[in-house]
Design an enzyme around this catalytic site. Structure first.
Site, PDB file in Angstrom:
ATOM      1  N   THR A  16       1.088  -1.085   0.037  1.00  0.00           N
ATOM      2  CA  THR A  16       0.104   0.108  -0.095  1.00  0.00           C
ATOM      3  C   THR A  16       0.847   1.221   0.061  1.00  0.00           C
ATOM      4  O   THR A  16       0.613   2.121  -0.741  1.00  0.00           O
ATOM      5  CB  THR A  16      -0.929   0.032   1.161  1.00  0.00           C
ATOM      6  OG1 THR A  16      -1.787  -1.188   1.041  1.00  0.00           O
ATOM      7  CG2 THR A  16      -1.806   1.401   1.427  1.00  0.00           C
ATOM      8  N   GLN A 279      -3.806 -21.812  19.079  1.00  0.00           N
ATOM      9  CA  GLN A 279      -4.511 -20.686  18.308  1.00  0.00           C
ATOM     10  C   GLN A 279      -4.791 -19.697  19.261  1.00  0.00           C
ATOM     11  O   GLN A 279      -4.986 -18.585  18.777  1.00  0.00           O
ATOM     12  CB  GLN A 279      -6.059 -21.341  18.103  1.00  0.00           C
ATOM     13  CG  GLN A 279      -6.041 -22.236  17.220  1.00  0.00           C
ATOM     14  CD  GLN A 279      -7.514 -22.920  16.944  1.00  0.00           C
ATOM     15  OE1 GLN A 279      -8.248 -22.504  17.301  1.00  0.00           O
ATOM     16  NE2 GLN A 279      -7.483 -24.206  16.665  1.00  0.00           N
TER      17      GLN A 279
HETATM   18  N1  ASP Z   1      -2.760  -5.744   0.388  1.00  0.00           N
HETATM   19  C1  ASP Z   1      -1.663  -4.769   0.772  1.00  0.00           C
HETATM   20  C2  ASP Z   1      -0.322  -5.314   0.958  1.00  0.00           C
HETATM   21  O1  ASP Z   1      -0.208  -6.073   1.704  1.00  0.00           O
HETATM   22  C3  ASP Z   1      -1.831  -4.199   2.159  1.00  0.00           C
HETATM   23  C4  ASP Z   1      -1.017  -3.107   2.619  1.00  0.00           C
HETATM   24  O2  ASP Z   1      -0.045  -2.918   2.252  1.00  0.00           O
HETATM   25  O3  ASP Z   1      -1.533  -2.527   3.625  1.00  0.00           O
HETATM   26  O4  ASP Z   1       0.506  -5.262  -0.221  1.00  0.00           O
END
Ligand code: ASP
Length: 351
Positions: A16, A279
């Site tokens: 992200t 868990q």
């Molecule tokens: N789906 C993204 C990833 O893991 C989520 C993130 O980076 O926050 O690349």
């Protein structure tokens, strides 16, 4: 005499932090690394950030698509640059950030420089992004030689790489270490704890590796009411399976069902290493406390103690790399402390 300025390698892998909105939603920008270097070139020298150079590990990915084969590529990129830099920052998606932190901690055993993994919940270019603050903190922490080893910087804390988990899909403090404590607190000041690493790990000689068992080699099974021996057999049937992380109840318990025990015994007779992980996020496994886990200890199932699922899978991936090893050697490797996974920092939660 002033210390020479420290140089940091930033390795951009996707996630992200470097994403932009596309026709199908957020996806990583291939040129984010170059953009980042340009943006940061405009920073005032008084920012006090250490000098850094960005390298992109292509192809950049949404870390949800990460496979174990990605870890040797990450480790290789860091090892290639090891002597040229004083510290390392890995920009990575948050979904598997804790997995890669654990894997790198095991592949870069005895790392004598900081390797700080970080990412963000909000893309760098979006409003309210947590990315610039994370990069700023990670760069400063990567320049601190007391933080040698692999750790994960996010929100308000720096966590040991082998103990971190992503606990929230929304919070800006998305990571935690249920069985550890922070190596540093990121408040108005960056406060590094006095003895950040458990001692045995700190004393580990450098022993880098870039080999993992690979995709399909380690299976994960969550015990649940109604789990059948057939389901266990089906999961472990592919010939490539070499290890199983059994996510059990409480202190390491599974149903007292002889058919289940039999299915596990058959797998172990085929050379599959089985480790028992609770868990429960906190407290760990104590096989033999209850009759319902005694049978597992008798079969030779290894206890994962308080290891996170991420650390248990990553350690098996590294341990089972290469030619099939004999179970005694695997058991011996499993019990060794490679990166602070068995040793608790003094005063740590649950310690
Ligand atoms: N789906 C993204 C990833 O893991 C989520 C993130 O980076 O926050 O690349």
């Amino acid at each position: 005499m002033t210390a020479p300025p420290r140089r940091i390698r930033v390795l951009y892998t996707g996630g992200t932090i470097g994403m932009t909105e596309g026709p199908q939603g957020l996806a990583p920008m291939a040129d984010f690394g170059a953009r980042l270097q340009d943006w940061c070139a405009t920073l005032d020298a008084r920012s006090g950030l250490p000098a850094f150079e960005v390298r992109t590990l292509a192809p950049v990915i949404d870390s949800a698509s990460l496979c174990p084969e990605h870890w040797p590529r990450l480790a290789t990129a860091l090892i290639e640059d090891w002597d040229a830099f004083d510290g390392f920052v890995v920009l990575h998606g948050t979904d598997t950030l804790a997995w890669s932190a654990a894997a790198l901690a095991f592949l870069l055993r005895g790392a004598d420089k900081p390797v700080i993994l970080t990412g963000s919940q909000i893309p760098w270019q979006a409003a309210r992004s947590d990315a610039p603050g994370h990069l700023d903190a990670a760069l400063r922490l990567a320049a601190d030689p007391r933080l040698a080893g692999v750790s994960l910087c996010f929100g308000r804390h720096l966590w040991p790489g082998v103990r971190a988990v992503k606990w929230s899909s929304q919070s800006l403090d998305a990571f935690a270490a249920p069985t550890g404590r922070p190596l540093a607190d990121l408040g108005a000041t960056l406060r590094v704890h006095a003895a950040p690493r458990p001692q045995p790990a700190a004393a580990t000689p450098r022993r880098f590796s870039t080999a993992v068992a690979g995709t399909g080699a380690v299976a994960v099974l969550t015990v649940h009411p109604g789990l059948t021996a057939e389901a266990v057999r089906a999961l472990l049937a592919p010939p490539g399976v070499r290890g199983l992380v059994l996510c059990s109840y409480g202190l390491g318990n599974i149903p007292e069902d002889p058919a289940l025990h039999q299915a596990l015994a058959e797998a172990m007779a085929r050379g599959i290493t089985v480790v028992n992980r609770s868990q429960c996020a906190h407290g760990g496994v104590a096989q033999g406390t209850y009759a319902s886990s005694h049978a597992l200890a008798r079969l030779g199932v290894l206890s994962a103690g308080e290891l996170t699922l991420e650390a248990a899978c990553a350690k098996l991936q590294v341990l089972l790399a290469g030619a099939p090893a004999d179970p005694v050697a695997v058991g011996r490797g499993w019990a060794q402390d490679w990166a602070g996974e068995w040793t608790m920092a003094p005063g740590a939660a649950g310690g």
